[in-house]
Each structure stands twice: as C-alpha cells, then as structure tokens.
Write a protein that holds these residues in place. Structure first.
Motif, PDB file in Angstrom:
ATOM      1  N   PRO A  84      -6.398  -9.408  54.332  1.00 12.82           N
ATOM      2  CA  PRO A  84      -5.568  -8.444  55.057  1.00 12.82           C
ATOM      3  C   PRO A  84      -6.315  -7.118  55.230  1.00 12.82           C
ATOM      4  O   PRO A  84      -6.942  -6.622  54.293  1.00 12.82           O
ATOM      5  N   LYS A 141      -7.049  -7.159  49.388  1.00 17.85           N
ATOM      6  CA  LYS A 141      -6.942  -6.545  50.713  1.00 17.85           C
ATOM      7  C   LYS A 141      -8.054  -5.527  50.901  1.00 17.85           C
ATOM      8  O   LYS A 141      -8.709  -5.107  49.937  1.00 17.85           O
ATOM      9  N   ASP A 175      -3.291  -2.766  61.853  1.00 21.63           N
ATOM     10  CA  ASP A 175      -3.457  -3.645  60.702  1.00 21.63           C
ATOM     11  C   ASP A 175      -3.726  -5.063  61.218  1.00 21.63           C
ATOM     12  O   ASP A 175      -3.453  -5.389  62.366  1.00 21.63           O
ATOM     13  N   LYS A 232      -6.024  -9.023  60.081  1.00 18.43           N
ATOM     14  CA  LYS A 232      -6.799  -9.821  59.140  1.00 18.43           C
ATOM     15  C   LYS A 232      -8.257  -9.815  59.556  1.00 18.43           C
ATOM     16  O   LYS A 232      -8.589  -9.822  60.743  1.00 18.43           O
TER      17      LYS A 232
END
Length: 411
Positions: A126, A97, A117, A119
C-alpha cells in the motif's frame, strides 16, 4: 533530456540485495535517460541507508512502515543499486506500507500536485500519500505499524517540504508510541546558514519552524533538533533513533546521484534553489517548463532592454502547466553561475526593478510563506539594497546557530 518515465525505469531496474547478491546493470541496455539520471556518488561517504548491519537487527520481527521516494537507494557501485524497500523485503523484513512525500514514491508528480494513494506495482505494498489533505499519518494508518523508517534526500532549504513531512511523521509516531528510525544523508547546501528566519505567524507546510531559509544541517541533525527543542505539537517527544553517515563533512562537495524532485535535475539547480526559489512566490518563471529548472528566470513583461536572454516554457516532466506556458520570457541564464554559497537577492531585486507594473510581480501570500516573513517583500518594494536587507537577517541567524550547535553530528 526527457525524464518523463525516468523513475519508473529506475524502479523497474532496481535490484535485490538480500544475501549480498547484487545484479549489475548493463550500461548498453540502460536507457540514456536512466544513465543521465544516475551520477557518480562520493565513494568515501557511507550513507545511513548503507549501514544495513546496524539497522536490520532493529527491524526483525517488526511491522515496518517506510517513508521513502525515488532517492531512497543503496548504491553498491556507479551502476549497481537497490531501493530501500526492495532491500528490506529481500532481507525478510515485514513492510506493511510505504508513505510517500510531495512528488510521490517515484518522484514524478509536479510541485503541489495531488498524489493519490494506491499500491506499488512491483511489490503490491500500500502507498499512502503524505501530501495534500493527509500530511500527517493518521492513527488508523499507523495501527499495523511497530516502527517507521524515514529515508529521503533533502537539500537543506526550509521551503523544501520533505522536512515538514518528517515533522508530521515524528509527531504522529510520538502520539501513537511508535519509534522512528531516520537514515542520514548529506545536505548539498550544508556548508552555510543564510536567509530570513521564519516568523511563527507565517508557519505553513513551506516552513514549520523558526529557522533561517538555509539551515546547514543534515536531515538526522534536523530531526534531533525538532524532537529535543519541543517543536512537535504539545511538546510531545518522539522515540527517535538516527543512523549516521561515516566519513562525512558538511563542507565536502556531494553530487546527488538521483534528482531529489522533478525540478532539481542537477547540482547547479540545487545550488541556486535557495535563491531562485523566491520566484515561486512571484509571477516570474524560474525555469520550470525547461531543462534548466532553477538555473534561469524570466517573464514576458520583464524589460527586454535589460533582460536580453529569452526562452519559452512548455509542459515537460515535472511541469505540466509551467508559469507563462508557451509565452516568450525575457530574463537571465544562470546555468554557468558559480555556486553562491549564500542566499542571493540580486536576481530577485533586479527582476522586480525590471517589471514595469510592480503590481504584477509579487503573489503576496505565497511569497510571504516562501520567505517566512512579510519584511522581505516590503523591503524590496521600498527600495532597500541587498546589503541592507541581509543585515536584518543576522540576529535571527546568530540565535539559530546557538540552537543548531547542540545538534551537530559532523564537522
């Protein structure tokens, strides 16, 4: 210059560097705004992120989280570069991530703007924001992480929030027994120490430690100080390792190749930021909504007889709703001002004196958090001179220098 999509373009143009393969960008097909955003780095300095042979072996067979933004770039030449995340992926490092600081992974969000948050469109990794309500990685967010890599360009000013993000990353990792690897980068304001020292009762994300406004340290030096001075919660210590630069001196000039945040577009704004940043805690516009952020200041209510320079802030990249949006502001243009190499108070004092209704000037709580003390506001309101105010900073500066000296890694 229009920078609205600059960092999206930068990210799409980033090249892979696995097996030392470097793709050259054709300047003729690069957009003008991308060319303008990339400035020539200092060739003599080897950044921490450049020393791949020193840190790649530490990451092999590990689950890696990266704390990064648009500045986390490895330059191979003036126009040849790769993002750290791309470099690690192409070196077969397993990234689980990416954590992003204020302004987001691409560096496109306004100051204080909520970053969601999500992608990453290119890699599918992420993206977790470390700004807003989630400033510190949670235990769950670190559950699939063996090591955290931190690589973000700082500008050496206490209220610039990247060092607060680093504090919380180190603290979370210490609590979860996860090592942290910090890649060092130059401090463009690293040649001096100045400003009021933060008082503990005024700790916030704009200042977490009892240090002067300008600390004169690189981000790796600062990380070592946080760790070894017991500044993490409950005195926990992080398993911290830093990757140093080569050929760096804190007195050398260094022009940042990519703007570190939307409203610091060039060297001049970075030089003036420690001084004009105080205006963030007032009703004075500090150039947001223009192409001269932190290179001018003004407001509609400043005395037009004294402040003959005028401009009108409008929404732009990094300022969707700037202070005094659409209003004619009177103030000063500082874009040709020499680098002060100290925290200047003369502009703040002049603006206060040029405000007829003094109750309009300070946003008391915000100004206190930026200054780190209530004293500066009170001193200005009481008519203290800059010399008198600066004299009250010296005890804190000298005490800090004794602490700082233990953690300096460069001349």
């Amino acid at each position: 210059m229009k920078f609205k999509n600059t960092f999206l373009l930068l990210f799409l143009l980033m090249i892979s560097c696995g097996n030392s393969h470097v793709l050259q960008q054709d300047p003729e097909i690069m957009s003008k705004e991308v060319q303008d955003t990339i400035r020539k780095p200092v060739d003599k300095i080897v950044l921490g992120v450049d020393r791949t042979q020193d840190y790649i072996p530490k990451l092999i067979d590990k689950k890696v989280a990266v704390v990064a933004n648009q500045t986390s770039v490895i330059f191979k030449s003036d126009t040849s570069y790769t993002h750290l995340v791309d470099s690690l992926l192409n070196s077969k490092i397993q990234i689980t991530k990416v954590f992003a600081p204020e302004h987001g992974f691409r560096g496109e969000a306004d100051a204080g703007e909520h970053v969601k948050d999500g992608k990453d469109a290119k890699t599918g990794l992420p993206l977790i924001s470390l700004y807003g309500s989630n400033k510190k990685p949670t235990k769950a967010q670190l559950a699939d992480v063996d090591i955290v890599v931190f690589d973000i360009q700082d500008v050496g000013v206490r209220f610039y929030t990247y060092i607060s993000t680093m504090h919380y990353v180190m603290e979370a990792c210490a609590e979860n027994n996860i090592p942290v690897l910090v890649f060092d980068r130059p401090n463009p304001n690293g040649s001096y120490i100045d400003g009021p020292t933060l008082e503990k009762e005024h700790r916030s994300f704009l200042g977490m430690h009892t240090i002067p406004l300008v600390h004169g340290m690189t981000i790796a030096e600062y990380a070592n100080m946080i760790n070894n001075e017991g500044w993490l919660s409950n005195g926990v210590q992080c398993d911290l390792e830093v990757v140093l630069m080569k050929n760096y001196s804190r007195n050398m000039e260094y022009s940042l190749p990519i703007r570190p945040s939307p409203n610091l577009p060039n060297d001049k704004s970075i030089e003036l930021y420690p001084s004009l940043g105080f205006f963030e805690g007032t009703d004075i516009n500090a150039g947001r909504g223009t192409e001269f952020q932190f290179q001018r200041y003004g407001a509609p209510f400043l005395d037009q007889e004294i402040f003959t320079f005028s401009y009108t802030p409008v929404p732009n990249f990094g300022a969707k709703d700037p202070k005094h949006n659409g209003e004619l502001c009177f103030g000063e243009d500082l874009s040709e001002e020499p680098a002060p190499h100290k925290v200047e108070l003369k502009w703040l004092i002049k603006a206060y004196k040029g405000t007829a209704d003094k109750l309009k000037f300070f946003k008391s709580r915000s100004f206190t958090l930026h200054a780190g003390t209530e004293d500066l506001r009170k001193q200005i309101e009481d008519g203290w001179t800059e010399k008198e105010i600066r004299a009250t900073w010296q005890e804190g500066i000298e005490a800090f220098k004794l602490i700082r000296k233990k953690y300096l890694l460069y001349n």
